[in-house]
Scaffold this motif. Structure first.
Motif, mmCIF file in Angstrom:
data_model
loop_
_atom_site.group_PDB
_atom_site.id
_atom_site.type_symbol
_atom_site.label_atom_id
_atom_site.label_comp_id
_atom_site.label_asym_id
_atom_site.label_seq_id
_atom_site.Cartn_x
_atom_site.Cartn_y
_atom_site.Cartn_z
ATOM 1 N N GLY A 165 0.817 -1.196 0.000
ATOM 2 C CA GLY A 165 0.000 0.000 0.000
ATOM 3 C C GLY A 165 0.857 1.254 0.000
ATOM 4 O O GLY A 165 2.001 1.256 -0.447
ATOM 5 N N ILE A 166 0.302 2.336 0.557
ATOM 6 C CA ILE A 166 0.978 3.643 0.573
ATOM 7 C C ILE A 166 1.013 4.183 2.002
ATOM 8 O O ILE A 166 -0.029 4.298 2.661
ATOM 9 N N ALA A 167 2.205 4.477 2.486
ATOM 10 C CA ALA A 167 2.396 5.161 3.779
ATOM 11 C C ALA A 167 1.746 4.440 4.949
ATOM 12 O O ALA A 167 1.253 5.066 5.891
ATOM 13 N N GLY A 168 1.714 3.104 4.875
ATOM 14 C CA GLY A 168 1.161 2.338 5.979
ATOM 15 C C GLY A 168 -0.345 2.215 5.988
ATOM 16 O O GLY A 168 -0.941 1.880 7.014
ATOM 17 N N ASN A 169 -0.994 2.439 4.822
ATOM 18 C CA ASN A 169 -2.461 2.414 4.817
ATOM 19 C C ASN A 169 -3.061 1.009 4.781
ATOM 20 O O ASN A 169 -4.265 0.859 4.577
ATOM 21 N N ASP B 247 -6.229 0.395 2.675
ATOM 22 C CA ASP B 247 -5.756 0.801 1.349
ATOM 23 C C ASP B 247 -6.079 2.252 1.000
ATOM 24 O O ASP B 247 -5.855 2.678 -0.129
ATOM 25 N N LEU B 248 -6.579 3.015 1.992
ATOM 26 C CA LEU B 248 -6.940 4.406 1.707
ATOM 27 C C LEU B 248 -6.281 5.385 2.675
ATOM 28 O O LEU B 248 -5.474 6.206 2.264
ATOM 29 N N TYR B 249 -6.619 5.319 3.953
ATOM 30 C CA TYR B 249 -6.045 6.230 4.941
ATOM 31 C C TYR B 249 -5.239 5.448 5.974
ATOM 32 O O TYR B 249 -5.775 4.536 6.615
ATOM 33 N N PRO B 250 -3.958 5.794 6.187
ATOM 34 C CA PRO B 250 -3.159 5.105 7.194
ATOM 35 C C PRO B 250 -3.547 5.530 8.615
ATOM 36 O O PRO B 250 -4.020 6.649 8.829
ATOM 37 N N ALA C 145 -10.870 6.695 -6.387
ATOM 38 C CA ALA C 145 -10.598 6.531 -7.818
ATOM 39 C C ALA C 145 -9.172 6.074 -8.073
ATOM 40 O O ALA C 145 -8.910 5.369 -9.054
ATOM 41 N N GLY C 146 -8.240 6.454 -7.193
ATOM 42 C CA GLY C 146 -6.848 6.060 -7.365
ATOM 43 C C GLY C 146 -6.475 4.780 -6.651
ATOM 44 O O GLY C 146 -5.295 4.406 -6.629
ATOM 45 N N SER C 147 -7.472 4.095 -6.078
ATOM 46 C CA SER C 147 -7.231 2.850 -5.339
ATOM 47 C C SER C 147 -7.605 1.635 -6.175
ATOM 48 O O SER C 147 -7.992 1.762 -7.340
ATOM 49 N N ALA D 136 -17.156 3.796 -4.254
ATOM 50 C CA ALA D 136 -17.055 5.079 -3.542
ATOM 51 C C ALA D 136 -18.398 5.540 -2.992
ATOM 52 O O ALA D 136 -18.444 6.291 -2.005
ATOM 53 N N ASP D 137 -19.477 5.089 -3.601
ATOM 54 C CA ASP D 137 -20.811 5.497 -3.167
ATOM 55 C C ASP D 137 -21.270 4.618 -2.007
ATOM 56 O O ASP D 137 -22.265 3.892 -2.091
#
Length: 248
Positions: free
Chosen positions: A146-150, A158-161, A209-211, A221-222
């Protein structure tokens, strides 16, 4: 000597009457008065069932020490017979404050879902629901993906760490909370808010959208405004207890 014995007796009585420790899988009088309800009684699977089914899977168990346990399959997320994610099926929740505890095995992976939907065209709850990650951050490879530990424990997967990253190690209980109110969401792990975000905003839509999620479900997303609470079978040993919720 007589005074020492009396003093010791008084201290023992004081200690006993002031012991405020709460039994697991129970509500205090204050919690009941405040509108909390148990989602797990510590003894039965009442209220819980497989995603997309009407029964509780044989692959999960209720242990003698009062936990919901998903035994490891040895096959990771490929799982095995009569397993799969479970959800609390008696009610859907919209605005709520959820509390529970989890404990993971070495190299283990799981998750806590909320606002989940059941859909005949989608075979897993994670294709519809945000997930608070449950993970052994030390030994599971996904901790470094993932990104930055998310993808680490407490994160919105996979979105917010989760920041700070304060998960306890393998074998120890983690106390977590999820608050949802009119699209605002908080992940609280071991007493600290580690994730805060808002559903349905332009920022949210851009992030999703970027995941990886749009490829799995274009409408991911909805996220629904009301849905099920779920627990993930990722093929690893994981335990849950003290599951309670208050509607807001």
């Amino acid at each position: 000597m007589k005074y020492l014995l009396i003093f010791g007796l008084i201290m023992a009585m004081f200690s006993s009457c002031c012991d405020k420790s709460q039994e697991i899988n129970t509500l205090t009088k204050e919690e009941k008065a405040d509108g909390w309800q148990l989602l797990f009684d510590g003894k039965t699977s009442d209220g819980w069932r497989n995603y997309g089914k009407t029964t509780f899977p044989n692959g999960w168990e209720i242990t003698e020490d009062g936990t919901i346990h998903c035994p490891g399959s040895g096959r990771g997320e490929a799982g095995g017979k009569d397993r799969g994610d479970i959800l609390y099926g008696d009610k859907m929740f919209g605005n709520f404050h959820l509390k529970l505890e989890w404990k993971i095995s070495k190299g283990g992976n799981s998750g806590i879902f909320y606002l989940g939907q059941e859909n005949d065209s989608l075979d897993y709850i994670w294709k519809t629901a945000p997930e608070m990650q449950v993970l052994d951050n030390i030994n599971h490879p996904d901790a470094n993906a993932g990104i930055a530990g998310n993808r680490q424990a407490g994160s919105l997967y996979d979105l917010y760490p989760a920041v700070p990253q304060n998960a306890k190690p393998v074998g120890e209980w983690n106390q977590v909370e999820i608050k949802v109110y009119k699209g605002a969401v908080w992940h609280i792990q071991n007493g600290e808010t580690v994730v805060e975000y808002h559903l349905w905003t332009p920022e949210w839509n851009d992030l999703v959208a970027g995941s990886k999620f749009p490829a799995l479900n274009p409408a991911w997303a909805d996220v629904a405004s009301e849905g099920y609470i779920g627990l993930q079978d990722h093929g690893d040993d994981v335990w849950f207890r003290n599951i309670k919720i208050k509607e807001l």
